[in-house]
Each structure stands twice: as structure tokens, then as C-alpha cells.
Design a protein around this motif. Structure first.
Motif, PDB file in Angstrom:
ATOM      1  N   LYS A 132       0.806  -1.233   0.000  1.00 45.71           N
ATOM      2  CA  LYS A 132       0.000   0.000   0.000  1.00 45.71           C
ATOM      3  C   LYS A 132       0.835   1.278   0.000  1.00 45.71           C
ATOM      4  CE  LYS A 132      -3.950  -2.237   2.256  1.00 45.71           C
ATOM      5  NZ  LYS A 132      -4.913  -2.182   3.378  1.00 45.71           N
ATOM      6  N   GLU A 133       2.117   1.173  -0.289  1.00 47.78           N
ATOM      7  CA  GLU A 133       2.927   2.376  -0.432  1.00 47.78           C
ATOM      8  C   GLU A 133       2.727   3.014  -1.803  1.00 47.78           C
ATOM      9  OE1 GLU A 133       6.894   2.999   1.864  1.00 47.78           O
ATOM     10  OE2 GLU A 133       7.113   1.159   0.711  1.00 47.78           O
ATOM     11  N   ILE A 134       2.998   4.310  -1.881  1.00 45.80           N
ATOM     12  CA  ILE A 134       3.228   4.984  -3.160  1.00 45.80           C
ATOM     13  C   ILE A 134       4.713   5.296  -3.166  1.00 45.80           C
ATOM     14  CG2 ILE A 134       2.708   6.954  -4.642  1.00 45.80           C
ATOM     15  CD1 ILE A 134       0.020   7.222  -3.291  1.00 45.80           C
ATOM     16  N   PHE A 135       5.460   4.478  -3.873  1.00 45.22           N
ATOM     17  CA  PHE A 135       6.923   4.524  -3.805  1.00 45.22           C
ATOM     18  C   PHE A 135       7.480   5.158  -5.075  1.00 45.22           C
ATOM     19  CE2 PHE A 135      11.281   3.232  -3.690  1.00 45.22           C
ATOM     20  CZ  PHE A 135      11.585   3.129  -2.335  1.00 45.22           C
ATOM     21  N   GLY A 136       8.245   6.226  -4.924  1.00 44.86           N
ATOM     22  CA  GLY A 136       8.824   6.923  -6.060  1.00 44.86           C
ATOM     23  C   GLY A 136      10.237   6.486  -6.365  1.00 44.86           C
ATOM     24  N   LEU A 137      10.509   6.161  -7.625  1.00 47.72           N
ATOM     25  CA  LEU A 137      11.869   5.891  -8.098  1.00 47.72           C
ATOM     26  C   LEU A 137      12.317   7.118  -8.888  1.00 47.72           C
ATOM     27  CD1 LEU A 137      11.506   2.213  -9.368  1.00 47.72           C
ATOM     28  CD2 LEU A 137      12.643   2.962  -7.287  1.00 47.72           C
ATOM     29  N   LEU A 138      13.255   7.855  -8.342  1.00 49.19           N
ATOM     30  CA  LEU A 138      13.685   9.114  -8.936  1.00 49.19           C
ATOM     31  C   LEU A 138      15.152   9.029  -9.323  1.00 49.19           C
ATOM     32  CD1 LEU A 138      12.096  11.451  -6.225  1.00 49.19           C
ATOM     33  CD2 LEU A 138      11.007  10.514  -8.277  1.00 49.19           C
ATOM     34  N   GLY A 139      15.526   9.752 -10.373  1.00 56.51           N
ATOM     35  CA  GLY A 139      16.925   9.744 -10.797  1.00 56.51           C
ATOM     36  C   GLY A 139      17.093  10.479 -12.113  1.00 56.51           C
ATOM     37  N   PRO A 140      18.324  10.865 -12.460  1.00 52.24           N
ATOM     38  CA  PRO A 140      18.593  11.541 -13.734  1.00 52.24           C
ATOM     39  C   PRO A 140      18.345  10.613 -14.920  1.00 52.24           C
ATOM     40  CG  PRO A 140      20.470  11.685 -12.209  1.00 52.24           C
ATOM     41  CD  PRO A 140      19.539  10.663 -11.661  1.00 52.24           C
TER      42      PRO A 140
ATOM     43  N   TYR B  86       6.345   4.399  -8.858  1.00 57.51           N
ATOM     44  CA  TYR B  86       6.163   5.553  -9.740  1.00 57.51           C
ATOM     45  C   TYR B  86       7.506   6.203 -10.057  1.00 57.51           C
ATOM     46  CZ  TYR B  86       5.279  10.728  -9.692  1.00 57.51           C
ATOM     47  OH  TYR B  86       5.291  12.079  -9.897  1.00 57.51           O
ATOM     48  N   THR B  87       7.764   6.469 -11.337  1.00 58.60           N
ATOM     49  CA  THR B  87       8.952   7.236 -11.701  1.00 58.60           C
ATOM     50  C   THR B  87       8.520   8.562 -12.308  1.00 58.60           C
ATOM     51  OG1 THR B  87       9.299   6.672 -14.041  1.00 58.60           O
ATOM     52  CG2 THR B  87      10.014   5.045 -12.402  1.00 58.60           C
ATOM     53  N   SER B  88       9.301   9.601 -12.060  1.00 53.29           N
ATOM     54  CA  SER B  88       8.970  10.904 -12.621  1.00 53.29           C
ATOM     55  C   SER B  88      10.172  11.835 -12.508  1.00 53.29           C
ATOM     56  CB  SER B  88       7.780  11.524 -11.884  1.00 53.29           C
ATOM     57  OG  SER B  88       7.455  12.796 -12.417  1.00 53.29           O
ATOM     58  N   HIS B  89      10.212  12.817 -13.430  1.00 56.78           N
ATOM     59  CA  HIS B  89      11.176  13.911 -13.315  1.00 56.78           C
ATOM     60  C   HIS B  89      10.529  15.131 -12.672  1.00 56.78           C
ATOM     61  CE1 HIS B  89      14.492  12.048 -15.403  1.00 56.78           C
ATOM     62  NE2 HIS B  89      13.715  11.716 -16.421  1.00 56.78           N
ATOM     63  N   HIS B  90       9.231  15.032 -12.367  1.00 61.64           N
ATOM     64  CA  HIS B  90       8.534  16.133 -11.695  1.00 61.64           C
ATOM     65  C   HIS B  90       8.721  15.967 -10.183  1.00 61.64           C
ATOM     66  CE1 HIS B  90       6.765  17.308 -15.476  1.00 61.64           C
ATOM     67  NE2 HIS B  90       6.193  16.128 -15.631  1.00 61.64           N
ATOM     68  N   LEU B  91       9.783  16.552  -9.653  1.00 62.78           N
ATOM     69  CA  LEU B  91      10.147  16.302  -8.261  1.00 62.78           C
ATOM     70  C   LEU B  91       9.187  16.939  -7.274  1.00 62.78           C
ATOM     71  CD1 LEU B  91      14.032  16.550  -8.504  1.00 62.78           C
ATOM     72  CD2 LEU B  91      12.577  14.535  -8.577  1.00 62.78           C
ATOM     73  N   ASN B  92       8.616  18.076  -7.620  1.00 60.37           N
ATOM     74  CA  ASN B  92       7.613  18.679  -6.735  1.00 60.37           C
ATOM     75  C   ASN B  92       6.390  17.775  -6.635  1.00 60.37           C
ATOM     76  OD1 ASN B  92       6.473  20.988  -5.171  1.00 60.37           O
ATOM     77  ND2 ASN B  92       5.031  21.039  -6.866  1.00 60.37           N
ATOM     78  N   GLU B  93       6.000  17.200  -7.766  1.00 64.60           N
ATOM     79  CA  GLU B  93       4.888  16.249  -7.784  1.00 64.60           C
ATOM     80  C   GLU B  93       5.215  15.034  -6.922  1.00 64.60           C
ATOM     81  OE1 GLU B  93       3.006  15.368 -11.685  1.00 64.60           O
ATOM     82  OE2 GLU B  93       3.602  13.295 -11.278  1.00 64.60           O
ATOM     83  N   ALA B  94       6.407  14.487  -7.088  1.00 66.81           N
ATOM     84  CA  ALA B  94       6.813  13.302  -6.327  1.00 66.81           C
ATOM     85  C   ALA B  94       6.867  13.587  -4.829  1.00 66.81           C
ATOM     86  CB  ALA B  94       8.176  12.815  -6.809  1.00 66.81           C
TER      87      ALA B  94
END
Length: 247
Positions: A29-37, A189-197
Motif C-alpha cells: 500500500k505504499e506509493i513509492f517513487g523511483l527518482l533519478g537523472p 512511480y517514476t517521474s522527473h517532476h520532483l515537486n509532484e513526487a
């Protein structure tokens, strides 16, 4: 829900690993963000977890199912929203959804009711019988999302689900994802929108050069990073400001 142990991927002919000895735990039940360049390994990691790409080494399990021993069963528990549109442009929205629903083994009145319900929720019911090629980018994103959730997956993988969409479409997509999460769907979830993440994810991992450089609750990472006021500043502090263009 997801246990990753020393997972690696090196593409044929590549000089470096796209993902290298990566270990990570994602809870139910997490919303887990994978972020990176760009080129950090996010899409490669999601492709391995969704069984689209074979790992070079390491292992992972989803909902207790090992990726090697229970590959087919594992696929039934996941949904995938790719970065590129996975739709047939010459078919209508309804025809696309009926086709993808049938691939999950769904059929009859229950499938039709499921499709109609999702189209209404995401504001697309009036366009059900219009061809996909006539849709805007935001409308295609919303149809793309519906195709991945018709079978009520336990885990939903989203690769840049709001890229290139208008503010209204983004708001509808994120609100629907929060509702799905509230009903028990674990979201990666992956995204380049860091404010959204920062505001959408319960936890995030920042990945660079195929490895996790930091992970945690977004607000905690901001507090822990000296001089940072938001997740974007944490991201730059951890991955640097050098351009990441690649061909």
C-alpha cells in the motif's frame, strides 16, 4: 510487497551496468517513487520487476512470488503504465480497453461495466467511441492508465505517468491513483517532476548510476540534507548538477 536483492542488469555490448547490485523493499500500500537523472536505471529496474527484461543477476519477489519460480502467476498481480503510449490509434477507446481487458481474461458484462466505470471516473465516457488518434496527450495518458488497472492489480508500475499532460489531466490522474492506493494497490512511480513526487509519494528512492543513493520519506530527506528546502534540492545534492544527456 516487493523485495529486491542485489539486482543487476548489464545490456549486451554495454560498458557499464544499467542497474548494479540494487536492493530495496517496498511495503504493501505504499506509493513509492523511483527518482533519478536520465540513464540512472529507473526504466530498466521497472522493466525487470514487470518481467519485461531478464536480470543479469540478483533476485526479486512480488507479493511473495519469486520472479523465477512463479513468473506467470506474478504477472497476474501487476499492472504497467509505460512511458510511451501502448494503444492502437486506429481503434476507439472502448475497443482498445475491450482488447486489453480480454488479454487479462476479462469478458462479458463485467468487463463492459468495468470499462464504463473507469471511463466515467477519468472523464472519458463521452469519447468512448472516438478513435485514439484523435485524442490529446492527456486523454491518451488516461486511457493508458485504464488499460493497466482493468484487472485490479496488487502492484501498479507507472513510468512517467504525467509527462506532457495539461494541469487538469495531471490532477485527475493523480487523484485516481490516490484512490486506487486507498483501495489497496501498491504503486511504484517514476517521474522527473520532483515537486509532484514530493507531495504524491509516501517514500522515494533516488537512483544514480544504477544504485540507490538515498531513500526515505520525502520530507525527512529534505530535513536531513543540509541547506535543502525541497526534494529537488536534495536530488541535485545527491546526483550533482552535471548534464545527463545521452544517445
Amino acid at each position: 510487497m516487493i523485495q529486491i536483492d542485489q539486482l543487476s542488469k548489464k545490456y549486451k555490448g554495454a560498458d557499464f551496468y544499467a542497474v548494479k547490485d540494487l536492493s530495496l523493499t517496498v511495503h504493501e500500500k505504499e506509493i513509492f517513487g523511483l527518482l533519478g537523472p536520465n540513464g540512472a536505471g529507473k526504466t530498466t529496474l521497472i522493466s525487470m520487476l514487470s518481467s519485461l527484461l531478464k536480470p543479469t543477476s540478483g533476485s526479486f519477489s512480488i507479493n511473495g512470488l519469486d520472479f523465477q519460480e512463479s513468473k506467470n502467476e506474478l504477472k497476474q498481480h501487476i499492472g504497467i503504465v509505460p512511458q510511451e503510449y501502448a494503444l492502437y490509434p486506429s481503434l476507439t477507446a472502448f475497443e482498445n480497453l475491450r482488447y486489453f481487458g480480454s488479454m487479462y481474461g476479462l469478458k462479458g458484462d463485467s468487463l463492459q461495466e468495468n470499462i464504463i466505470s473507469n471511463l466515467k471516473t477519468l472523464g472519458l465516457y463521452d469519447f468512448a467511441h472516438k478513435r485514439i488518434r484523435t485524442f490529446s496527450g492527456g486523454m491518451k495518458r488516461r486511457i493508458n492508465l485504464i488499460t493497466s488497472i482493468l484487472h485490479h492489480p496488487k502492484v501498479l508500475f507507472l513510468d512517467e505517468p504525467t509527462v506532457g499532460v495539461d494541469v487538469q489531466s495531471k490532477s485527475v490522474i493523480l487523484e485516481h491513483l490516490k484512490n486506487l492506493n486507498g483501495q489497496g494497490t501498491t504503486i511504484i512511480y517514476t517521474s522527473h517532476h520532483l515537486n509532484e513526487a514530493e507531495h504524491f509519494c509516501t517514500r522515494v528512492a533516488i537512483i544514480d548510476h544504477g544504485k540507490v543513493v538515498c531513500k526515505g520519506v520525502p520530507q525527512d530527506l529534505v530535513v536531513e540534507q543540509k541547506g535543502a528546502h525541497n526534494l529537488e534540492e536534495v536530488f541535485l545534492a545527491r546526483t550533482g548538477k552535471a548534464l545527463r544527456d545521452y544517445a
